[in-house]
Design a protein around this motif. Structure first.
Motif, short mmCIF file in Angstrom:
data_model
loop_
_atom_site.label_atom_id
_atom_site.label_comp_id
_atom_site.label_asym_id
_atom_site.label_seq_id
_atom_site.Cartn_x
_atom_site.Cartn_y
_atom_site.Cartn_z
N THR A 1 6.92 -42.46 -20.44
CA THR A 1 7.27 -41.29 -21.25
C THR A 1 8.79 -41.14 -21.26
OG1 THR A 1 7.22 -39.81 -19.34
CG2 THR A 1 5.14 -40.17 -20.53
N GLU A 2 9.28 -40.22 -22.08
CA GLU A 2 10.72 -39.99 -22.12
C GLU A 2 11.23 -39.54 -20.75
OE1 GLU A 2 13.00 -40.64 -24.46
OE2 GLU A 2 11.32 -41.65 -25.43
N ARG A 3 10.46 -38.71 -20.08
CA ARG A 3 10.87 -38.26 -18.75
C ARG A 3 10.92 -39.44 -17.78
NH1 ARG A 3 8.73 -36.78 -13.88
NH2 ARG A 3 9.85 -35.13 -12.76
N GLU A 4 9.89 -40.31 -17.83
CA GLU A 4 9.86 -41.45 -16.93
C GLU A 4 10.99 -42.42 -17.21
OE1 GLU A 4 5.07 -41.68 -15.90
OE2 GLU A 4 5.84 -42.62 -17.71
N LYS A 5 11.41 -42.51 -18.47
CA LYS A 5 12.53 -43.39 -18.79
C LYS A 5 13.81 -42.94 -18.13
CE LYS A 5 10.72 -44.87 -23.30
NZ LYS A 5 10.88 -44.81 -24.77
N GLY A 6 13.88 -41.64 -17.78
CA GLY A 6 15.07 -41.12 -17.12
C GLY A 6 14.99 -41.16 -15.60
N GLN A 7 13.90 -41.73 -15.06
CA GLN A 7 13.75 -41.85 -13.61
C GLN A 7 14.30 -43.19 -13.13
OE1 GLN A 7 9.51 -41.59 -13.13
NE2 GLN A 7 9.46 -39.34 -13.16
N TRP A 8 14.41 -43.30 -11.80
CA TRP A 8 14.62 -44.60 -11.20
C TRP A 8 13.45 -45.49 -11.61
CZ3 TRP A 8 12.84 -46.17 -5.75
CH2 TRP A 8 13.32 -47.43 -5.42
N TYR A 9 13.72 -46.72 -12.00
CA TYR A 9 12.70 -47.56 -12.61
C TYR A 9 11.41 -47.63 -11.78
CZ TYR A 9 10.14 -51.48 -14.48
OH TYR A 9 9.13 -52.27 -14.99
N TYR B 1 17.90 -55.40 -16.26
CA TYR B 1 17.13 -56.55 -15.80
C TYR B 1 17.72 -57.13 -14.52
CZ TYR B 1 15.70 -61.50 -15.74
OH TYR B 1 15.27 -62.75 -15.37
N GLU B 2 19.01 -57.35 -14.51
CA GLU B 2 19.67 -57.92 -13.32
C GLU B 2 19.56 -56.97 -12.13
OE1 GLU B 2 20.75 -60.86 -12.95
OE2 GLU B 2 20.66 -61.56 -15.03
N ARG B 3 19.69 -55.68 -12.37
CA ARG B 3 19.56 -54.70 -11.29
C ARG B 3 18.16 -54.73 -10.71
NH1 ARG B 3 19.88 -49.83 -13.90
NH2 ARG B 3 22.08 -50.27 -14.27
N PHE B 4 17.18 -54.86 -11.59
CA PHE B 4 15.79 -54.92 -11.13
C PHE B 4 15.58 -56.10 -10.20
CE2 PHE B 4 11.67 -56.98 -11.70
CZ PHE B 4 10.82 -55.98 -11.25
N LEU B 5 16.03 -57.29 -10.60
CA LEU B 5 15.83 -58.47 -9.77
C LEU B 5 16.54 -58.34 -8.42
CD1 LEU B 5 16.08 -61.45 -12.30
CD2 LEU B 5 14.03 -60.36 -11.36
N ARG B 6 17.67 -57.63 -8.39
CA ARG B 6 18.37 -57.41 -7.11
C ARG B 6 17.61 -56.43 -6.23
NH1 ARG B 6 22.90 -56.85 -10.46
NH2 ARG B 6 22.93 -54.60 -10.05
N GLN B 7 16.99 -55.42 -6.85
CA GLN B 7 16.39 -54.36 -6.06
C GLN B 7 14.97 -54.67 -5.57
OE1 GLN B 7 16.60 -50.80 -8.46
NE2 GLN B 7 18.74 -50.40 -7.91
N VAL B 8 14.23 -55.48 -6.33
CA VAL B 8 12.83 -55.72 -5.98
C VAL B 8 12.63 -56.21 -4.55
CG1 VAL B 8 10.81 -57.16 -6.45
CG2 VAL B 8 11.98 -56.09 -8.31
N PRO B 9 13.36 -57.23 -4.08
CA PRO B 9 13.12 -57.67 -2.71
C PRO B 9 13.32 -56.56 -1.68
CG PRO B 9 14.38 -59.31 -3.92
CD PRO B 9 14.34 -58.09 -4.78
N SER B 10 14.32 -55.72 -1.89
CA SER B 10 14.57 -54.62 -0.94
C SER B 10 13.43 -53.61 -0.97
CB SER B 10 15.89 -53.92 -1.28
OG SER B 10 16.99 -54.80 -1.13
N VAL B 11 12.98 -53.28 -2.17
CA VAL B 11 11.88 -52.32 -2.31
C VAL B 11 10.63 -52.85 -1.62
CG1 VAL B 11 10.29 -51.23 -3.94
CG2 VAL B 11 12.74 -51.26 -4.42
N GLU B 12 10.30 -54.10 -1.87
CA GLU B 12 9.07 -54.65 -1.30
C GLU B 12 9.18 -54.83 0.21
OE1 GLU B 12 7.45 -56.86 -5.34
OE2 GLU B 12 8.16 -58.09 -3.67
N ARG B 13 10.34 -55.18 0.69
CA ARG B 13 10.51 -55.27 2.16
C ARG B 13 10.31 -53.91 2.81
NH1 ARG B 13 14.98 -58.96 0.71
NH2 ARG B 13 14.31 -61.08 1.25
N LEU B 14 10.79 -52.85 2.16
CA LEU B 14 10.61 -51.51 2.70
C LEU B 14 9.12 -51.14 2.74
CD1 LEU B 14 13.55 -49.56 1.00
CD2 LEU B 14 13.30 -50.06 3.44
N LEU B 15 8.39 -51.49 1.69
CA LEU B 15 6.97 -51.19 1.66
C LEU B 15 6.23 -51.90 2.80
CD1 LEU B 15 6.15 -51.43 -2.17
CD2 LEU B 15 6.79 -49.42 -0.83
N VAL B 16 6.54 -53.19 2.97
CA VAL B 16 5.88 -53.97 4.03
C VAL B 16 6.30 -53.46 5.40
CG1 VAL B 16 5.68 -56.27 5.04
CG2 VAL B 16 5.64 -56.00 2.55
#
Length: 274
Positions: free
Chosen positions: A82-90, A129-144
């Motif tokens: 939604t428009e609101r979700e587009k304004g959130q952290w991905y 796109y580049e920010r996403f690829l940088r952030q994904v490993p950190s996000v998933e490591r935090l979840l694990v």
């Protein structure tokens, strides 16, 4: 509980129907046992399903969820933000759907939309796109690190088989909804999606949350292989359910059922099939 690894053999056409259904039934019994263990122990299980369009993700998810208790197992398949979700952290709208204690969440597509369709079709900027690829490993490591059991499966299908499945969907009134204009880009931009997948794997295939590829030209084999692999990754044990004894049905008292004419009944369409 640990499942034994299947013996390797060449079977390009997949198992016959009887063998498939027998094996699937056993795996679904184990899935129920695994869920009971997750509920009892408070385990949090997150399974991500990605892959080519028409690669068989939905069919695998359907067989996994089929007999699980919906109170603690659910499928997450998000629509366009939604428009609101587009304004959130991905990641925000995905993180809101993460499993709580005792829950199993199956993501039919996930935050990896940004590395695939959004990137290829220009729905996000190169910077996003580049920010996403940088952030994904950190996000998933935090979840694990927090205790979530995270599994990522990529369903791989050949271009010829994908084309066959698209043609089949065009003619099937029950599956026509599964074919959209966006899906058709899978044909015209096959190599672009291939490059995007390669880049995604390179950036996000981390030891804490590796990618597992499921060869899915044969759907039955893909389902059996994926489900058995998932079960082998989870250290579940059988939890004996509380013993129940059915009570004797009491004698009828003075209750009298109201006349049937007072109620509305659905027409008996089934009777016309005799």
């Amino acid at each position: 509980m640990t499942l034994s690894s299947p013996k390797k053999k060449s079977n390009k056409s997949g198992p016959d129907r009887a063998a498939y259904e027998a094996e699937l039934e056993q795996l679904q019994i184990e899935l129920v046992a695994m869920q009971q263990w997750a509920v009892a122990t408070g385990a949090r299980i997150l399974v991500i399903f990605e892959g080519r369009d028409a690669a068989g993700k939905g069919g695998a998810i359907k067989r996994i969820i089929q007999y699980l208790n919906p109170r603690s197992a659910r499928v997450v398949a998000l629509a366009v933000p939604t428009e609101r979700e587009k304004g959130q952290w991905y990641f925000q709208r995905y993180l809101e759907r993460l499993p709580a204690a005792g829950e199993i969440v199956l993501m039919d597509r996930s935050w990896y939309n940004r590395a695939g369709v959004e990137h290829v079709l220009g729905y996000c900027t190169p910077e996003e796109y580049e920010r996403f690829l940088r952030q994904v490993p950190s996000v998933e490591r935090l979840l694990v690190e927090d205790g979530i059991m995270l599994f990522k499966y990529w369903f791989s299908v050949s271009d010829d088989e994908q084309q066959k499945r698209f043609k089949s969907r065009l003619k099937d009134p029950m599956r026509r909804w599964k074919l959209s204009e966006t899906d058709l880009h899978s044909i015209t931009r096959w190599e672009e999606y291939s490059r995007a997948k390669d880049a995604m794997f390179k950036a996000t295939d981390i030891p804490e949350a590796p990618w597992w590829t499921v060869e899915s030209d044969d759907k039955k084999s893909a389902r059996l292989n994926m489900i058995s692999h998932l079960l082998r990754q989870i250290p579940y044990e059988k939890v004996e359910p509380k013993k129940l004894t059915l009570p004797e049905r009491p004698e009828s008292d003075d209750y009298e059922r109201p006349a049937r004419e007072l109620y509305k009944y659905v027409p008996d369409r089934a009777a016309a099939l005799d």
